[in-house]
Design a protein around this motif. Structure first.
Motif: not given
Length: 293
Positions: A210, A212-213, A231
């Motif tokens: 993960s 996004f959070d 990213r």
């Protein structure tokens, strides 16, 4: 003991083996390609494809990623978030699932219905963000650990597993005067290792992948997990066509971007690949019993 299979059985077994082989190749070939590509020079990879010549191999992509100062911090953050999230999620799931598996628990159907409703309906991103903000969790680790800690699917799996534990064990403990809490910790929990490992693996993998959070709730770069760091590295090494007039510089940037892309995939996947063999026996048993029993 030799079993004489009929002709139809032999054909069915042969077809099963064939389709299993195809499935393994579908999974394995891309994995091998990514690992080999991460060690190859992108120019050679583009011109020749996969090559095992020493002159076509390089570890420059790994050097570029590992030399980034935020990599070590991001890796530590990712491990911390994943382990802590797995512990919290497993604890919440088993403590919620066990009462729902007890036959004489009043209102268990109502609670289960409320849990299931949340699987289909949610407040959405903006209301969730506002709740996290109002609770003062923005830019803290709690914004990563708490909002998704309750997983209804995990609760259903754990409840199904608990229902499969023989009632005679609990009845014998009740005869001896054991309370429900003592039964849970002394009898149920020691027998629940398979489902606990399965839930922990689900939570760990989900949190590890993960980003996004963290991108939504964390502004401090020191709190960013590995996936968000990778990213950022990829974005920094990419540009829009036309932004660079020098063709050589553009080609070099493209080359670096390709090396970093494959190397980052391997680095981010390596802990999961190394961890899975140790969880495999629990994973297979836990999923089978938790889903079907």
């Amino acid at each position: 003991m030799n079993i004489n299979n009929s002709r139809s059985d032999r054909i069915l077994l042969a077809l099963n083996k064939f389709f299993l082989l195809i499935t393994v190749l579908i999974v394995l070939i891309p994995l091998i390609y990514v690992v080999v590509a991460s060690f190859m020079d992108p120019t050679a990879l583009l011109n020749k494809g996969i090559s095992f010549q020493a002159s076509d191999w390089t570890i420059e992509g790994y050097k570029l990623i590992l030399s980034n100062e935020s990599m070590a911090r991001g890796f530590f953050n990712a491990v911390y978030y994943s382990v802590a999230f797995a512990v919290i999620t497993v604890a919440v799931s088993i403590f919620a699932a066990y009462p729902l598996s007890v036959d004489n628990f009043v209102g268990k159907n109502t609670f289960m219905s409320l849990f299931i409703i949340t699987m289909f309906f949610s407040g959405g991103l903006i209301p969730t963000y506002l709740v996290v903000k109002d609770l003062g969790m923005l830019n803290t680790v709690w914004a990563i650990l708490l909002p998704a800690a309750v997983n209804v699917w995990n609760i259903i799996l754990a409840r199904t597993f608990f229902k499969g534990i023989p009632k005679e064990l609990k009845e014998a403990a009740n005869v001896d005067g054991a309370s429900e809490l003592l039964i849970f910790f002394k009898i149920v929990l020691p027998l629940s290792k398979p489902i606990i490992f399965v839930l922990a693996l689900y939570a760990f993998v989900g949190q590890w992948n993960s980003f996004f959070d963290a991108m939504i709730y964390l502004d401090d770069a020191k709190l960013h997990p590995l996936q968000l760091v990778l990213r950022s590295i990829l974005i920094q090494n990419q540009t829009m066509p036309g932004m660079i007039n020098d063709q050589l510089a553009m080609a070099e940037l493209k080359r670096l971007s390709e090396m970093i892309k494959y190397a980052s995939i391997v680095i981010s996947s390596l802990p999961l690949i190394l961890m899975y063999p140790f969880f495999q026996k629990y994973f297979e048993k836990g999923v089978l019993v938790g889903s079907l029993k």
